[in-house]
Design an enzyme around this catalytic site. Sequence first.
Site, PDB file in Angstrom:
ATOM      1  N   TYR A 183     -19.336  36.589  12.302  1.00 41.48           N
ATOM      2  CA  TYR A 183     -20.187  36.091  11.217  1.00 41.48           C
ATOM      3  C   TYR A 183     -21.168  35.077  11.783  1.00 41.48           C
ATOM      4  CZ  TYR A 183     -21.694  34.151   6.753  1.00 41.48           C
ATOM      5  OH  TYR A 183     -22.460  33.747   5.684  1.00 41.48           O
ATOM      6  N   ASP A 204     -21.776  31.118  19.232  1.00 41.97           N
ATOM      7  CA  ASP A 204     -21.891  30.526  17.897  1.00 41.97           C
ATOM      8  C   ASP A 204     -20.749  29.537  17.686  1.00 41.97           C
ATOM      9  OD1 ASP A 204     -21.850  29.906  15.219  1.00 41.97           O
ATOM     10  OD2 ASP A 204     -22.390  31.919  14.549  1.00 41.97           O
ATOM     11  N   LYS A 228     -22.734  23.029  10.179  1.00 44.37           N
ATOM     12  CA  LYS A 228     -21.617  22.386   9.477  1.00 44.37           C
ATOM     13  C   LYS A 228     -21.443  20.918   9.874  1.00 44.37           C
ATOM     14  CE  LYS A 228     -19.236  26.782   8.652  1.00 44.37           C
ATOM     15  NZ  LYS A 228     -19.466  27.132   7.266  1.00 44.37           N
TER      16      LYS A 228
HETATM   17  C1  LIG Z   1     -19.632  31.019  12.857  1.00 46.84           C
HETATM   18  C2  LIG Z   1     -20.659  30.837  11.788  1.00 46.84           C
HETATM   19  N1  LIG Z   1     -21.943  31.055  12.086  1.00 46.84           N
HETATM   20  C3  LIG Z   1     -22.919  30.885  11.171  1.00 46.84           C
HETATM   21  C4  LIG Z   1     -22.620  30.505   9.880  1.00 46.84           C
HETATM   22  C5  LIG Z   1     -23.704  30.357   8.868  1.00 46.84           C
HETATM   23  O1  LIG Z   1     -23.926  29.009   8.587  1.00 46.84           O
HETATM   24  P1  LIG Z   1     -24.578  28.562   7.179  1.00 46.84           P
HETATM   25  O2  LIG Z   1     -23.572  28.849   6.111  1.00 46.84           O
HETATM   26  O3  LIG Z   1     -24.874  27.095   7.368  1.00 46.84           O
HETATM   27  O4  LIG Z   1     -25.834  29.374   7.005  1.00 46.84           O
HETATM   28  C6  LIG Z   1     -21.287  30.260   9.533  1.00 46.84           C
HETATM   29  C7  LIG Z   1     -20.935  29.837   8.160  1.00 46.84           C
HETATM   30  O5  LIG Z   1     -19.821  29.895   7.727  1.00 46.84           O
HETATM   31  C8  LIG Z   1     -20.279  30.425  10.513  1.00 46.84           C
HETATM   32  O6  LIG Z   1     -18.999  30.232  10.216  1.00 46.84           O
END
Ligand SMILES: Cc1ncc(COP(=O)(O)O)c(C=O)c1O
Length: 360
Positions: free
Chosen positions: A99, A171, A198
């Site tokens: 994700y 990520d 986050k």
């Molecule tokens: C691993 C990861 N990447 C990207 C995102 C996306 O971030 P945002 O919700 O701030 O757009 C998330 C959100 O949960 C995430 O867990």
Amino acid sequence: VVDVDGNEYLDVLNNYTALVHGHAFGPIVDALARAARDGSVHPAPHARQLRLAQTITQRYPAAELVRFTNSGTEAAVLAARIARRATGRQRIVMFEGGYHGTAPDFVGETADTIRVPYNDLDAVSAVLDNRVAAVFAEPFLGSGGVIAAAEGFLRGVEALARSAGAVFVLDEVQSLRSAYAGVHGALGLRPDLLLMGKLIGGGLPVGAVVGRGELLELTAAARRDSLLHSGTFNGNVLTCAAGEESLRFLDASAIERLNGCAGRLEADIVTAADKSGVAIETTRSGSIIQVHTSGAGRNTDPTMAAALHLALLLEGVYAAPRGMLNLSTALGEEELRRVADGYRGAFARLGALREGIGAT
Ligand SMILES: Cc1ncc(COP(=O)(O)O)c(C=O)c1O
């Protein structure tokens, strides 16, 4: 947290891991109040932006330069654009269950993204060719069920991406809380780009692409062929002020305590489920725990997951509907005991319910 009916819950969802210090953490609230007196956002570089960027580059080994966005989703979009510009290629490789937010490239809405199974280096190797701009990986599958990377897997992905001339994007939006220098620092990885989000915003909207200077410099406004990255609220000073405090208080000892508490809570949850005869499995990465209600390593039983979520609410514990919970530094021993008791109570309810169903 208190709902509109006045019911109280202990929050172990923490806005999906963003609130690593819980809600309304004193130092963050104070920093926000101070920063707000200077105005919330300016269309120019600001000392608070610089301070947060420097905190990030000093702490995380792969972070040479920083570019702020307003979310992890935007950070993923920017990283893909940088990778495409740097390589002149179009394809993105990511993992099944991975994700990176909800932009088209990352939710299967374009033909440019190839998904391969996590922890399968052969599958990565099979799709890497001179059309691939970037490989995106999480240090563990976060939203995908807190599934750990096999030993050597991330290093293998990094090496494969590099030898194929593709940009390796790690990520760390969720995993940054797991280790002081991030998972890449703990494992000695050197991703070309990192995604952050986050917790680096202390509970305010945030994202960042950080990494190799020559890649980030593609976005430098002073370049004639600059990769345009503008955004009205990018790096707003309130987020930067909150993020600074969030990182400052998430030092090595805070992380060690969080991870240790999560380990003990995970053990308590497993024992409680056993006692009530409810089949679960747990996985954990640092202070993030997943309760798998299928017993098969993944949440394949949505009914049981929903039942557990409801039972936990009845016990005053606010976890993710998908079975994830994560700790914040706001939870002391007393609160952690209440969380463990909540799981005990919830499993007892589910066990009794099943017996009831069996009896009829
Ligand atoms: C691993 C990861 N990447 C990207 C995102 C996306 O971030 P945002 O919700 O701030 O757009 C998330 C959100 O949960 C995430 O867990």
